[in-house]
Design an enzyme around this catalytic site. Structure first.
Site, PDB file in Angstrom:
ATOM      1  CG  ASP A  57       5.284   3.716  -2.378  1.00 50.00           C
ATOM      2  OD1 ASP A  57       4.775   4.723  -2.918  1.00 50.00           O
ATOM      3  OD2 ASP A  57       4.807   2.567  -2.488  1.00 50.00           O
ATOM      4  CD  GLU A  85      -2.569   2.735  -3.445  1.00 51.68           C
ATOM      5  OE1 GLU A  85      -2.246   2.319  -2.315  1.00 51.68           O
ATOM      6  OE2 GLU A  85      -2.149   2.233  -4.493  1.00 51.68           O
ATOM      7  N   GLY A 101      12.109   7.367 -12.887  1.00 54.57           N
ATOM      8  CA  GLY A 101      12.452   5.940 -12.930  1.00 54.57           C
ATOM      9  C   GLY A 101      13.950   5.720 -12.888  1.00 54.57           C
ATOM     10  CE  LYS A 127      15.679   8.899 -19.646  1.00 52.47           C
ATOM     11  NZ  LYS A 127      14.339   9.151 -20.187  1.00 52.47           N
ATOM     12  N   GLY A 178       0.875  -1.171   0.000  1.00 55.02           N
ATOM     13  CA  GLY A 178       0.000   0.000   0.000  1.00 55.02           C
ATOM     14  C   GLY A 178       0.907   1.215   0.000  1.00 55.02           C
ATOM     15  CG  ASN A 229       4.733   8.732 -12.215  1.00 55.62           C
ATOM     16  OD1 ASN A 229       3.912   9.467 -12.757  1.00 55.62           O
ATOM     17  ND2 ASN A 229       4.440   7.490 -11.850  1.00 55.62           N
ATOM     18  N   GLY A 286       9.276  -7.476  -3.083  1.00 55.61           N
ATOM     19  CA  GLY A 286       8.238  -6.913  -2.221  1.00 55.61           C
ATOM     20  C   GLY A 286       8.330  -5.399  -2.132  1.00 55.61           C
TER      21      GLY A 286
HETATM   22  O1  RIB Z   1       3.659   1.684  -4.744  1.00 52.93           O
HETATM   23  C1  RIB Z   1       3.585   0.300  -4.546  1.00 52.93           C
HETATM   24  C2  RIB Z   1       2.272  -0.067  -3.917  1.00 52.93           C
HETATM   25  O2  RIB Z   1       1.233   0.236  -4.803  1.00 52.93           O
HETATM   26  C3  RIB Z   1       2.120  -1.538  -3.618  1.00 52.93           C
HETATM   27  O3  RIB Z   1       2.609  -1.887  -2.347  1.00 52.93           O
HETATM   28  C4  RIB Z   1       0.651  -1.773  -3.805  1.00 52.93           C
HETATM   29  O4  RIB Z   1      -0.042  -2.056  -2.631  1.00 52.93           O
HETATM   30  C5  RIB Z   1       0.099  -0.535  -4.491  1.00 52.93           C
HETATM   31  O5  RIB Z   1      -0.656   0.203  -3.665  1.00 52.93           O
END
Ligand code: RIB
Length: 298
Positions: A243, A136, A213, A215, A38, A179, A278
Site C-alpha cells: 500500500d 476490499e 516483494g 526483490k 485497510g 503482485n 503496523g
Molecule cells: O495491505 C495491508 C492491509 O490489508 C491491512 O491494513 C489490512 O487491513 C488488510 O486490509
C-alpha cells in the site's frame, strides 16, 4: 488533477507470534496491538503523507472513529466517508519473527457502498482525475463503469485477489498495481515479464506495475520496461508495504516524476515502512523519504 480513493477502512488487530498458528493448534500470542489499516485507508494515507491531496470515499461503522481521525490527521479529505450501521471492517493479523504476516479479513461496513454514496463521490470527480481502487469494498464493477463513463483514470490494485476480478470492466484502468499472484490470476502467466506482456497486450491503454516483494518491482508501459530493485532492510512487519508503494508511486506520477523515479520512490518508501510495526502507522512522511533519497545519492 485530483486523486480519489474508494476503499476499505479496517481496524487491524495485530498479534505478534513466533510462528503462524497451525490447524488445530492453540497458540499464545506474544503481544496484541490495534492499528488503523485497510488497503484503501493505507493507500490514502500514503498519498497524503507523500504530499498529495486525496479524497477518501468509503464506509465505517460507529466504532471506526480511529480510522477517520487517522485519515484526517494525515491530511486526507474525509467528507466522502459515511458512517453506517454495520460494524467497521476489521482484520486479525499474525506477524511472525521474520516480519511476514497472514491476514484474516472481515469486510463489515466496507461492503455498504450504496448507489447514493457512489453518486455523491462521482459528483466530486471530474474528467482526468485519478481513482485508486483495491478489492476490499463492494460494487467494483459499478465503480469502474462510472469511472470509464466520466473519463477518470483508474489505478487498480486488485488485492486481495479473487477470481471474480477477471470479469471486471477494465477499460478505464490506466495503471495496474499488482503482485505476482494477482498478475497470475489475471493472465495465467507465472513469470513477471510474461505477466506484464500479457496484461499490456490485453489492456494497451494501461501501464503495469508488478511488485516483487523483497526483490523490487517491474514497470511495463509506453515509456518502456524496466526493473527497480528493492532496498535491503531488516523487516519487522511487512503489512502495508504494498500500500505504501502504491500511494508513493501514484503521488510521484501526479507530481510529474518519470515512472522510473516514481517506482524508485515507491520502493524506498515501502522499504522504510517494513522496518516499523503496523500498516498505516508505518507509512513514512515525504520528508523522511526525500531525506533517504538524499543520503542514497538520488
Ligand atoms: O495491505 C495491508 C492491509 O490489508 C491491512 O491494513 C489490512 O487491513 C488488510 O486490509
Amino acid at each position: 488533477m485530483n486523486i480519489f480513493t474508494i476503499g476499505s477502512l479496517n481496524l487491524d488487530y495485530v498479534y505478534t507470534v513466533d510462528h503462524f498458528v497451525r490447524p488445530g493448534e492453540t497458540l499464545s500470542a506474544l503481544k496484541r496491538e490495534i492499528f488503523p489499516g485497510g488497503k484503501g485507508l493505507n493507500q490514502s494515507i500514503a498519498l497524503a503523507r507523500a504530499g498529495v491531496p486525496v479524497y477518501h470515499g468509503g464506509c465505517i461503522g460507529h466504532d471506526g472513529g480511529l480510522l477517520l481521525q487517522t485519515l484526517k490527521e494525515a491530511g486526507a479529505d474525509i467528507s466522502l466517508v459515511e458512517i453506517v450501521e454495520e460494524p467497521t471492517g476489521h482484520t486479525v493479523i499474525q506477524v511472525d519473527t521474520s516480519g511476514e504476516n497472514c491476514i484474516l479479513l472481515y469486510g463489515g461496513a466496507n461492503h455498504s457502498l450504496t448507489p447514493d454514496l457512489l453518486e455523491r463521490i462521482f459528483a466530486c470527480c471530474k474528467k482526468g482525475d485519478i481513482l485508486l481502487l483495491q478489492n476490499e469494498v463492494n460494487a467494483l464493477p459499478e465503480i469502474l463503469r462510472l469511472a470509464g463513463k466520466k473519463g477518470i483514470f483508474t489505478a487498480l490494485n486488485p488485492s486481495p485477489w479473487e477470481d471474480s476480478l477477471r470479469e471486471l470492466p477494465l477499460e478505464s484502468v490506466r495503471w495496474f498495481l499488482l503482485n505476482r499472484l494477482e498478475g497470475e490470476g489475471f493472465t495465467g502467466e507465472k513469470e513477471p515479464e510474461h505477466i506484464a506482456a500479457a496484461l499490456r497486450n490485453r489492456y494497451p491503454q494501461a501501464a503495469v506495475v508488478l511488485t516483487l516483494g523483497a526483490k523490487g518491482a517491474l514497470y511495463s508501459g509506453e515509456e518502456g520496461d524496466f526493473f527497480v530493485p528493492a532496498f535491503p532492510v531488516k523487516a519487522v512487519d511487512t503489512t502495508g508495504a504494498g500500500d505504501t508503494f502504491t500511494g508513493y508511486f501514484l503521488a510521484s506520477i501526479r507530481e510529474g516524476l518519470s515512472p522510473e523515479q516514481a517506482m524508485r520512490r515507491g520502493c524506498l518508501a515501502s522499504s522504510i515502512a517494513v522496518t516499523r510495526k503496523g500498516a498505516a502507522p508505518s507509512i513514512p512522511l515525504r520528508e523522511e523519504v526525500l531525506q533517504a533519497e538524499k543520503s542514497l545519492g538520488f
